[in-house]
Design an enzyme around this catalytic site. Structure first.
Site, PDB file in Angstrom:
ATOM      1  N   CYS D  34       0.811  -1.213   0.000  1.00 32.21           N
ATOM      2  CA  CYS D  34       0.000   0.000   0.000  1.00 32.21           C
ATOM      3  C   CYS D  34       0.848   1.269   0.000  1.00 32.21           C
ATOM      4  O   CYS D  34       0.337   2.360  -0.244  1.00 32.21           O
ATOM      5  CB  CYS D  34      -0.920   0.042   1.210  1.00 32.21           C
ATOM      6  SG  CYS D  34      -2.216  -1.185   1.095  1.00 32.21           S
ATOM      7  N   CYS D 103      -3.882   8.350   6.216  1.00 30.63           N
ATOM      8  CA  CYS D 103      -2.611   8.409   6.956  1.00 30.63           C
ATOM      9  C   CYS D 103      -2.875   8.648   8.440  1.00 30.63           C
ATOM     10  O   CYS D 103      -2.202   8.078   9.304  1.00 30.63           O
ATOM     11  CB  CYS D 103      -1.723   9.526   6.421  1.00 30.63           C
ATOM     12  SG  CYS D 103      -1.156   9.201   4.744  1.00 30.63           S
TER      13      CYS D 103
END
Ligand code: PLP
Ligand code: PLP
Lengths: 142, 396, 396, 142
Positions: D34, D103
């Protein structure tokens, strides 16, 4: 669209505009629906195009084509005048935009019609001419 | 060729105003970064685009996120129609538009017709107005989209957009308007007028050519016309025409701020020009008078003569005019707009459009009124139709 | 932020060269006439467009009437694919392209797939090359179009276009190439290479953003993408972006005239930069070396770290770089090109593209080689993957 | 994409970078496929986060989120630290671009994982936490 200088010259200063009151040959082609009408008047004497005039309703190239066609046949014998083609008109004008080529066809047809009109009135045989149906259909969508 | 130069074809395109060009310039070679890039110099171009989006949104009372930039007005029109049609075809395949739309709409509709859609082309009345009741009657259960132009580019008719918007909102049908001739010239309010999609083009209000925009109300399902990169939030691919977009933004802001005064000025000039032209025998005004007409638009038919030759002779006197919409002036087809308001072909061929704008003065109007009658006379003198009329072979 | 500014993202977009802007300027406010208009001032803009068409034709060895201007490279790509597909669907519904095309091609293909077309996406080898034999084997009796990019925007691979063109000509299948990264940078000859359609965009060779072109070989059946007025000989509606088109023409002429010398210069810089970058431990070059690589393209993977953070730190040192193509840098998807050449995801995430052009100097290369190792070290110091590697938990 | 000044500050000058050799709680989330990995090291003493450090492989906002998350829990009780949400991280950074919100989620998850890792090693009960599957799927297409 861009016209040649020759087209512009014949449009701005058309030669032989008018009618001939005692014309002995008249040819009219086109119709107001299509947006062009050309009417050519001939004065024929001793087989010669002594005088020629036109009236035109139409765009710049229609007026210029009429003007040029009359110039090209003035003073010529009927046989000579009969050989006038739309190509000759367009070439003498240094070309016409493709979309305007039909104007030169109208001029050729008007001249032919006027000559035959004279021949009828003079008791002469009609000359055959092929109509440019293709260009008409193409341009006016029939 | 005379020394004068009178540009009366503002509806075809405008020059770029100096303030607009000034704002564009740095984006060609100083702030040239690709707005999609990560590095900081690109944030200048990103911000410039955002600012322009805000200005456009402000001009038509939309939200910033509802504005998408395109490469021209035609692209916006094509995108609106094809994008909505394809994205909503499960809901229906019927579209309603009018007979007097710009070709960008009409030809996009023909393309859709050849791909399984049905299109109703509404007629208009003698002034070019669409009848909202007739529009409502044309709606059926398969109707997914109505597209009616805000103002007509040839005869200046301003359509009853608010009424049409209300009908569409009521009937839960999407409503697009081609406002290419309206934005920057007359008040446009997408919220108040219930507009779901709206096309505009910068070069009609003193911005650059090659940039337009489509307003798409939030939540509307629309396919992309140009697929590719993620620009314009994934809805319109292609590296952004940053300078063009900046120019559009500046121009629209300027146009809206000057609109009220400029409209007053232009409609005064317009009405004086119309009055003068109506003194030419056998002339007729096309389109409505007064507030329902674009302030800068004049369109007349001059009988017995043909439009192109009028334009060429006007040109020889330094006057730039048009015989219909610019993009079809190379074609021989008579104006579909003038046919739609019921004029016969032979009269349609003699149409003349004079459109005024920022640089137009009182003297320009005087000059046209001075030279045009002579031009008309000269062409009529050559016209076999005029001769027939004089011989009373034609009735008028 | 350091005082230096080193732009190394020429593949994303270029600035407009002063000579180009100079030629464009009069078309904003002096020669602003709509090219479709009849009056004489418009002939200036008509001629300007014709001249530009000639220049583009000259640059790729096409005929003037085969060049159509568009609003961007993406529009040209979308038009080529959708236009040819829809116009030829009676002949077949199969299209061949590659896995490494720009998204303007890939997403247009997906749109076509959702509309009844089948698309084969050819794989490429470790350097990004398409295998012409494999392409030929993918052709079936329903194949109507092959689209293979001339040069890849990320890794600079120049495809065997002439061979592919010959195969397509032989098998009577239309061949489109997205030459957005190639035109103005490497020799392109549509006749010699048997190319039927070719896309290009001005902003990749020092022309303005917001204008591109599609070359369409005479006689090819293609639907319009943008319907409307009769511009571009009825094939692409919309008032022409005259200034943009003029800029495109000047820029392409300039680029072609300088190509030979500039390529020598750029490939020297490129190879020096590559050699320097390969000294960074665990770096790898993506794409081929030598003549089959775009002269200005460098693309490397730097293991254990992530591309965006490299770019942000380079930016803080004044270096503008990219981690892939500009238009997707806002997205999180790893480069489809690097995946297609066989790299695993974790390595793909550490990619860095440095593309050089007109303004790039030897000092720029030195500077990057000076600052980049420190940036890599700094990010590796933070990287858990690097720590694992040091503890020999990861093998390389 | 544009980052706030706060994000850029924490990216350029990340706080608490490194490892803690004698950490008693470690949380690692993400994976190299990812493109983000966050590893958080805790030194917990008397129910207090005495020290915290991180290692991150990822984009600018991944590094900034790690840095901010460590700042937000340093010196706090475990109960306090547990209340850290991705929203709090993002807000403390003056916002993240929508495409980068994941994030902050990673940072929240790494902190939770590290705390539970400490609790396991301390013989305490695990605390429940809801994983943000939705954001992960949305961002990484699963
Ligand atoms: C190979 C390739 N094709 C197409 C495009 C799209 O061009 P534009 O962004 O001008 O639409 C680009 C550049 O972004 C490109 O590099
Ligand atoms: C009403 C209307 N719609 C659409 C257009 C198309 O705009 P463009 O030529 O910028 O594509 C025009 C102008 O030409 C217009 O007047």
């Amino acid at each position: 669209m861009m016209y040649s200088e020759k087209v512009m010259d014949h449009f701005m200063h058309p030669r032989n505009v008018g009618e001939i009151p005692d014309a002995n040959g008249i040819g009219e082609v086109g119709n107001p629906v299509c947006g062009d009408i050309m009417k050519i008047y001939l004065k024929v004497e001793e087989n010669i195009v002594k005088d020629v005039k036109f009236n035109t309703f139409g765009c710049g190239s229609a007026i210029a084509s009429s003007s040029m066609a009359t110039e090209l046949i003035k003073g010529r014998t009927l046989e000579d005048a009969w050989t006038l083609t739309n190509k000759a008109v367009a070439e003498a004008l240094d070309g016409l935009p493709p979309i305007k080529m039909h104007c030169s066809v109208l001029a050729e047809e008007a001249v032919h019609k006027a000559i035959n009109d004279y021949r009828v009135s003079a008791g002469l045989q009609l000359w055959d001419y092929k109509e440019h149906d293709d260009i008409h259909a193409q341009v006016h969508g029939n | 060729m005379s020394g004068r130069s009178v540009y009366l074809d503002y509806a075809a395109t405008t020059y770029v105003k100096p303030e607009v060009l000034q704002e564009m310039l740095p984006y060609f070679n100083v702030n040239f970064g690709n707005p999609s890039s990560l590095y900081s110099i690109s944030s200048v171009t990103q911000r410039a685009i955002d600012r322009s989006r805000e200005r456009v949104a402000g001009a038509i009372n939309a939200e910033r996120e509802e504005i998408y930039f395109t490469g021209c007005g035609s692209e916006a029109d094509n995108w609106a129609l094809k994008g909505v049609a394809f994205a909503n075809r499960r809901r229906g395949n019927h579209i309603i538009t009018t007979k007097i739309e710009h070709h960008a709409i009409l030809h996009a509709c023909e393309f859709l017709e050849s791909n399984g859609f049905e299109v109703t082309y509404l007629p208009v009345d003698q002034y070019g107005f669409v009848d909202p009741d007739e529009l409502e009657r044309a709606i059926n259960e398969r109707t997914i989209l109505v597209s009616v132009m805000f103002a007509n580019n040839e005869i200046g008719t301003i359509e009853p957009i608010r009424e049409i918007g209300a009908i569409c909102r009521n009937r839960k049908i999407l409503f697009h308007t081609d406002a290419v001739q309206a934005v920057g010239h007359v008040p446009v309010d997408v919220k108040d007028m219930n507009i779901d999609l709206l096309s505009l083009a910068a070069h009609k209000f003193y911005g650059p050519k090659g940039v337009g925009a489509l307003y798409i109300k939030k939540g509307i399902k629309i396919d992309n016309l140009i697929h590719g990169g993620g620009q314009e939030r994934g809805k319109r691919a292609g590296t952004e025409n940053v300078a063009g977009i900046v120019g559009l933004g500046k121009a629209i802001e300027l146009a809206v701020s000057e609109m009220e005064l400029e409209n007053l000025r232009l409609s005064g000039l317009r009405d004086r020009l119309i009055t003068g032209l109506m003194k030419i025998p056998h002339s007729r005004l096309n389109g409505p008078k007064g507030f329902s007409r674009l302030p800068g638009n004049v369109n007349v038919c001059l009988r017995f003569i043909e439009g192109e030759s009028i334009i060429l002779l006007l040109d020889s006197m330094g006057v730039c005019a048009s015989s219909g919409s610019a993009c079809t002036s190379g074609s021989l087809d008579p104006s579909h707009v003038l046919l739609a308001i019921g004029l016969p072909h032979e009269i349609v061929h003699g149409s003349l459009r004079l459109t005024m704008g920022s640089g137009t003065t009182d003297e320009d109007v005087d000059y046209v009124l001075e030279v045009l009658p002579g031009i008309v006379d000269r062409l009529r003198e050559m016209s076999p139709l005029w001769k027939e009329y004089l011989r009373e072979e034609i009735k008028v």
